[in-house]
Write a protein that holds these residues in place. Structure first.
Motif, short mmCIF file in Angstrom:
data_model
loop_
_atom_site.label_atom_id
_atom_site.label_comp_id
_atom_site.label_asym_id
_atom_site.label_seq_id
_atom_site.Cartn_x
_atom_site.Cartn_y
_atom_site.Cartn_z
N ILE A 25 0.89 -1.54 0.06
CA ILE A 25 0.15 -0.19 -0.02
C ILE A 25 0.81 1.25 0.07
O ILE A 25 0.74 2.07 -0.71
N CYS A 26 1.98 1.28 0.80
CA CYS A 26 2.94 2.63 0.82
C CYS A 26 3.40 2.54 -0.35
O CYS A 26 3.80 3.78 -0.71
N THR A 27 3.87 1.54 -1.12
CA THR A 27 4.80 1.61 -2.37
C THR A 27 3.71 2.35 -3.42
O THR A 27 4.24 3.33 -4.00
N ALA A 29 0.92 4.19 -3.02
CA ALA A 29 0.71 5.40 -2.73
C ALA A 29 1.76 6.37 -2.70
O ALA A 29 1.63 7.57 -3.38
N SER A 30 3.07 5.77 -2.36
CA SER A 30 4.08 6.81 -2.58
C SER A 30 4.36 6.98 -4.22
O SER A 30 4.68 8.22 -4.69
N VAL A 31 4.34 6.26 -4.96
CA VAL A 31 4.40 6.09 -6.62
C VAL A 31 3.24 7.21 -6.98
O VAL A 31 3.59 8.32 -7.69
N LEU A 32 1.96 7.27 -6.53
CA LEU A 32 0.70 7.85 -6.66
C LEU A 32 1.13 9.27 -6.34
O LEU A 32 1.09 10.46 -7.06
N GLY A 33 1.57 9.57 -5.10
CA GLY A 33 1.87 10.48 -4.57
C GLY A 33 2.85 11.45 -5.28
O GLY A 33 2.86 12.78 -5.60
N ILE A 34 3.89 10.87 -5.73
CA ILE A 34 5.34 11.53 -6.42
C ILE A 34 4.88 11.97 -7.89
O ILE A 34 5.19 13.05 -8.17
N ALA A 35 3.81 10.96 -8.11
CA ALA A 35 3.50 11.43 -9.58
C ALA A 35 2.74 12.69 -9.65
O ALA A 35 2.61 13.62 -10.46
N VAL A 36 1.58 12.60 -8.77
CA VAL A 36 0.63 13.89 -8.69
C VAL A 36 1.36 14.89 -8.12
O VAL A 36 1.31 15.97 -8.63
N GLY A 37 2.25 14.84 -7.23
CA GLY A 37 2.98 15.97 -6.82
C GLY A 37 3.94 16.60 -7.80
O GLY A 37 4.03 17.96 -7.87
N LEU A 38 4.66 15.93 -8.62
CA LEU A 38 5.41 16.37 -9.81
C LEU A 38 4.50 17.09 -10.91
O LEU A 38 4.79 18.15 -11.21
N LEU A 39 3.15 16.69 -10.84
CA LEU A 39 2.35 17.11 -11.85
C LEU A 39 1.90 18.61 -11.28
O LEU A 39 1.76 19.34 -11.90
N LEU A 40 1.56 18.44 -9.99
CA LEU A 40 1.10 19.90 -9.24
C LEU A 40 1.98 21.02 -9.53
O LEU A 40 1.90 22.04 -9.59
N LEU A 93 -5.39 5.51 -2.35
CA LEU A 93 -5.62 6.61 -3.15
C LEU A 93 -5.71 7.68 -1.64
O LEU A 93 -4.97 9.11 -2.10
N GLY A 94 -6.13 7.57 -0.73
CA GLY A 94 -5.88 8.57 0.42
C GLY A 94 -4.45 9.08 0.76
O GLY A 94 -4.15 10.21 0.83
N LEU A 95 -3.93 8.01 1.16
CA LEU A 95 -2.06 8.43 1.38
C LEU A 95 -1.76 8.94 0.05
O LEU A 95 -1.03 9.98 0.17
N GLY A 96 -1.93 8.52 -1.11
CA GLY A 96 -1.38 9.02 -2.37
C GLY A 96 -1.58 10.52 -2.42
O GLY A 96 -0.81 11.29 -2.61
N PHE A 97 -3.03 10.87 -2.60
CA PHE A 97 -3.41 12.14 -2.77
C PHE A 97 -3.16 13.04 -1.55
O PHE A 97 -2.88 14.33 -1.93
N TYR A 98 -2.93 12.58 -0.49
CA TYR A 98 -2.72 13.38 0.68
C TYR A 98 -1.19 13.64 0.61
O TYR A 98 -0.75 15.00 0.85
N SER A 99 -0.36 12.88 0.41
CA SER A 99 0.92 12.87 0.23
C SER A 99 1.45 13.80 -0.96
O SER A 99 2.55 14.50 -0.83
#
Length: 216
Positions: A25-27, A29-40, A93-99
């Motif tokens: 789950i953390c893996t 979520a981290s991939v999602l968070g980094i990808a969305v964070g870079l996009l933002l 999704l929660g951890l990903g979009f939050y992070s």
């Protein structure tokens, strides 16, 4: 001592199962968070005020919102509007979009560390914004932000313990089951602490490896 080892042997599969659930789950979520964070962070640099305000609003809301509230809204509030998601999916999704909000700030600081002269020279050479990000900004800033990225992933791993509240069978949830079934306290929590430490140490070692690779 024999009782301690007996309990660990009996509940080892349960604890390892929780560890594996936490890890995957953390893996994700981290991939999602980094990808969305870079996009933002990339969109925040676009010279269009409404888009910049939207990105900034998302970041500020997520940074000011307790992660548990977001998980409750997604897991318990979703069905009221026709959205039914598995607990594990909500966790990712929660951890990903939050992070993502925190990763976006890390990327923003990295982008701002690049000398403006390099960006202007690249634009004069005819490079697009996408090419500038890919060939100039990212390679340089990765050297600077890798420790911060790794630290944020470690924080995410530790925050994942709140997923037990929405019934995800991760490490903390399974540790609670261990406690409830045996009435033991020290053995389950010492085991959980050790497993969390091992997972965090694995992330830290991976981060050091990546940091060495991007520096050379």
């Amino acid at each position: 001592m024999n009782q301690f080892l007996g309990l660990l042997t009996q509940y080892a599969p349960l604890m390892l199962s929780g560890l594996m659930t936490t890890a995957w789950i953390c893996t994700l979520a981290s991939v999602l968070g980094i990808a969305v964070g870079l996009l933002l962070a990339s969109l925040a640099g676009v010279p269009f005020r409404p888009l910049q305000w939207t990105v900034r609003g998302y970041i500020e809301i997520m940074r000011g919102l307790p992660i548990l509230i977001l998980l409750f809204v997604l897991y318990y509030g979703g069905p009221s509007i026709g959205i039914r998601l598995a607990a594990e999916t909500v966790g990712v999704l929660g951890l990903g979009f939050y992070s993502a909000a925190y990763f976006a700030e890390i990327f923003r600081s990295g982008f701002e560390s690049i000398p403006g002269g390099q960006i202007e020279a690249a634009r004069m050479a005819g490079l697009s914004n996408r090419q500038i990000i890919r060939h100039i900004k990212l390679p340089q800033m990765l050297v600077l932000i890798t420790p911060a990225l790794v630290n944020q992933v470690i924080i995410l791993v530790k925050e994942s313990a709140v997923l037990s509240i929405i019934t995800v069978a991760e490490l903390t949830k399974n540790t609670t089951q261990f406690v409830n079934e045996t009435y033991a306290i020290i053995e389950p929590y010492l085991t959980a602490a050790l497993l969390y430490w091992l997972l965090v140490e694995a992330v830290a070692q991976l981060g050091r490896f990546i940091e060495r690779r991007v520096r050379f």
